[in-house]
Write a protein that holds these residues in place. Structure first.
Motif, PDB file in Angstrom:
ATOM      1  N   GLY A 142      12.751  -4.155   8.220  1.00  0.00           N
ATOM      2  CA  GLY A 142      13.115  -2.923   8.913  1.00  0.00           C
ATOM      3  C   GLY A 142      13.852  -1.959   8.003  1.00  0.00           C
ATOM      4  O   GLY A 142      13.605  -0.743   8.025  1.00  0.00           O
ATOM      5  N   LYS A 143      14.735  -2.486   7.156  1.00  0.00           N
ATOM      6  CA  LYS A 143      15.453  -1.651   6.195  1.00  0.00           C
ATOM      7  C   LYS A 143      14.480  -1.060   5.174  1.00  0.00           C
ATOM      8  O   LYS A 143      14.559   0.117   4.826  1.00  0.00           O
ATOM      9  CB  LYS A 143      16.534  -2.455   5.493  1.00  0.00           C
ATOM     10  N   LEU A 144      13.545  -1.883   4.701  1.00  0.00           N
ATOM     11  CA  LEU A 144      12.565  -1.398   3.734  1.00  0.00           C
ATOM     12  C   LEU A 144      11.703  -0.287   4.342  1.00  0.00           C
ATOM     13  O   LEU A 144      11.402   0.713   3.682  1.00  0.00           O
ATOM     14  CB  LEU A 144      11.687  -2.550   3.236  1.00  0.00           C
ATOM     15  N   ASN A 174       0.811  -1.211   0.000  1.00  0.00           N
ATOM     16  CA  ASN A 174       0.000   0.000   0.000  1.00  0.00           C
ATOM     17  C   ASN A 174       0.850   1.269   0.000  1.00  0.00           C
ATOM     18  O   ASN A 174       0.502   2.253  -0.652  1.00  0.00           O
ATOM     19  CB  ASN A 174      -0.975  -0.008   1.176  1.00  0.00           C
ATOM     20  N   LEU A 175       1.960   1.238   0.733  1.00  0.00           N
ATOM     21  CA  LEU A 175       2.864   2.390   0.729  1.00  0.00           C
ATOM     22  C   LEU A 175       3.432   2.635  -0.666  1.00  0.00           C
ATOM     23  O   LEU A 175       3.555   3.782  -1.098  1.00  0.00           O
ATOM     24  CB  LEU A 175       4.016   2.168   1.716  1.00  0.00           C
ATOM     25  N   ALA A 176       3.774   1.558  -1.365  1.00  0.00           N
ATOM     26  CA  ALA A 176       4.347   1.693  -2.705  1.00  0.00           C
ATOM     27  C   ALA A 176       3.333   2.288  -3.692  1.00  0.00           C
ATOM     28  O   ALA A 176       3.730   2.866  -4.705  1.00  0.00           O
ATOM     29  CB  ALA A 176       4.850   0.340  -3.198  1.00  0.00           C
ATOM     30  N   MET A 177       2.059   2.153  -3.391  1.00  0.00           N
ATOM     31  CA  MET A 177       1.017   2.695  -4.272  1.00  0.00           C
ATOM     32  C   MET A 177       0.541   4.087  -3.838  1.00  0.00           C
ATOM     33  O   MET A 177      -0.132   4.773  -4.607  1.00  0.00           O
ATOM     34  CB  MET A 177      -0.195   1.746  -4.307  1.00  0.00           C
ATOM     35  N   LEU A 230       0.107   5.073   6.807  1.00  0.00           N
ATOM     36  CA  LEU A 230       0.685   3.757   6.534  1.00  0.00           C
ATOM     37  C   LEU A 230       2.077   3.620   7.149  1.00  0.00           C
ATOM     38  O   LEU A 230       2.435   2.558   7.673  1.00  0.00           O
ATOM     39  CB  LEU A 230       0.730   3.505   5.023  1.00  0.00           C
ATOM     40  N   LEU A 231       2.862   4.693   7.102  1.00  0.00           N
ATOM     41  CA  LEU A 231       4.182   4.673   7.760  1.00  0.00           C
ATOM     42  C   LEU A 231       4.048   4.457   9.262  1.00  0.00           C
ATOM     43  O   LEU A 231       4.813   3.693   9.856  1.00  0.00           O
ATOM     44  CB  LEU A 231       4.941   5.978   7.507  1.00  0.00           C
ATOM     45  N   VAL A 287      10.567   5.684   4.898  1.00  0.00           N
ATOM     46  CA  VAL A 287      10.643   6.900   5.715  1.00  0.00           C
ATOM     47  C   VAL A 287      11.533   7.934   5.030  1.00  0.00           C
ATOM     48  O   VAL A 287      11.210   9.131   5.002  1.00  0.00           O
ATOM     49  CB  VAL A 287      11.170   6.580   7.132  1.00  0.00           C
ATOM     50  N   ALA A 288      12.636   7.482   4.447  1.00  0.00           N
ATOM     51  CA  ALA A 288      13.586   8.388   3.795  1.00  0.00           C
ATOM     52  C   ALA A 288      13.146   8.788   2.379  1.00  0.00           C
ATOM     53  O   ALA A 288      13.849   9.560   1.718  1.00  0.00           O
ATOM     54  CB  ALA A 288      14.966   7.728   3.742  1.00  0.00           C
ATOM     55  N   GLY A 289      12.032   8.223   1.919  1.00  0.00           N
ATOM     56  CA  GLY A 289      11.595   8.510   0.550  1.00  0.00           C
ATOM     57  C   GLY A 289      12.476   7.839  -0.485  1.00  0.00           C
ATOM     58  O   GLY A 289      12.602   8.315  -1.609  1.00  0.00           O
TER      59      GLY A 289
END
Length: 142
Positions: A101-103, A34-37, A47-48, A108-110
């Motif tokens: 966690g990295k993803l 969902n975040l990717a969309m 979502l974050l 978060v960093a865009g």
């Protein structure tokens, strides 16, 4: 008798924490889909927040599942070839958890570099791992 009862309680709690951890492993990548969309804005921020809270909730569950599993292994002498295969899968699941966690940090960093389709496939990894682990534990094929 007391040793057998302790074993059963440890095993029960191990299963409870593994199941809870897997709920997070199943749902967090779904949030990533969902975040990717989503475009930047209120939905993306919500979502974050969900992803952060879920990751922070599922990490202690994973630690408890692993600790109880180690206790069962070391304290009750569980062994066999199937266990080596299971432990390999568990190590891969830990790597998957950490990679999630990295993803999350990338989102978060865009700096997300993957499509929602990629995350849909990524989401299937813990399902396949769970199937393999359950078969190894129940069937003990070797």
């Amino acid at each position: 008798m007391e040793s057998e009862l302790a074993y059963l309680y440890l095993k029960a709690f191990h299963i409870i924490f593994v199941t809870s951890w897997f709920a997070g492993l199943f749902y967090l990548p779904r949030i990533f889909v969902n975040l990717a969309m989503a475009a930047p804005g209120a939905e993306y921020d919500r979502l974050l927040l969900m992803a952060r809270k879920l990751y922070r909730f599922m990490t202690p569950l994973a630690v408890l599942a692993l600790a109880l599993g180690m206790w069962l292994w070391q304290g009750f002498g569980i062994g066999g070839g199937w266990l080596h295969a299971k432990l390999t899968l568990v190590a891969l699941l830990i790597a998957y958890h950490l990679y999630c966690g990295k993803l999350y940090r990338d989102f978060v960093a865009g700096a997300n570099r993957h499509s929602h389709v990629w995350y849909r496939y990524f989401n299937e990894i813990p399902v396949l791992a769970l199937c393999a682990v359950v078969i190894l534990v129940v069937v003990k094929p070797f």
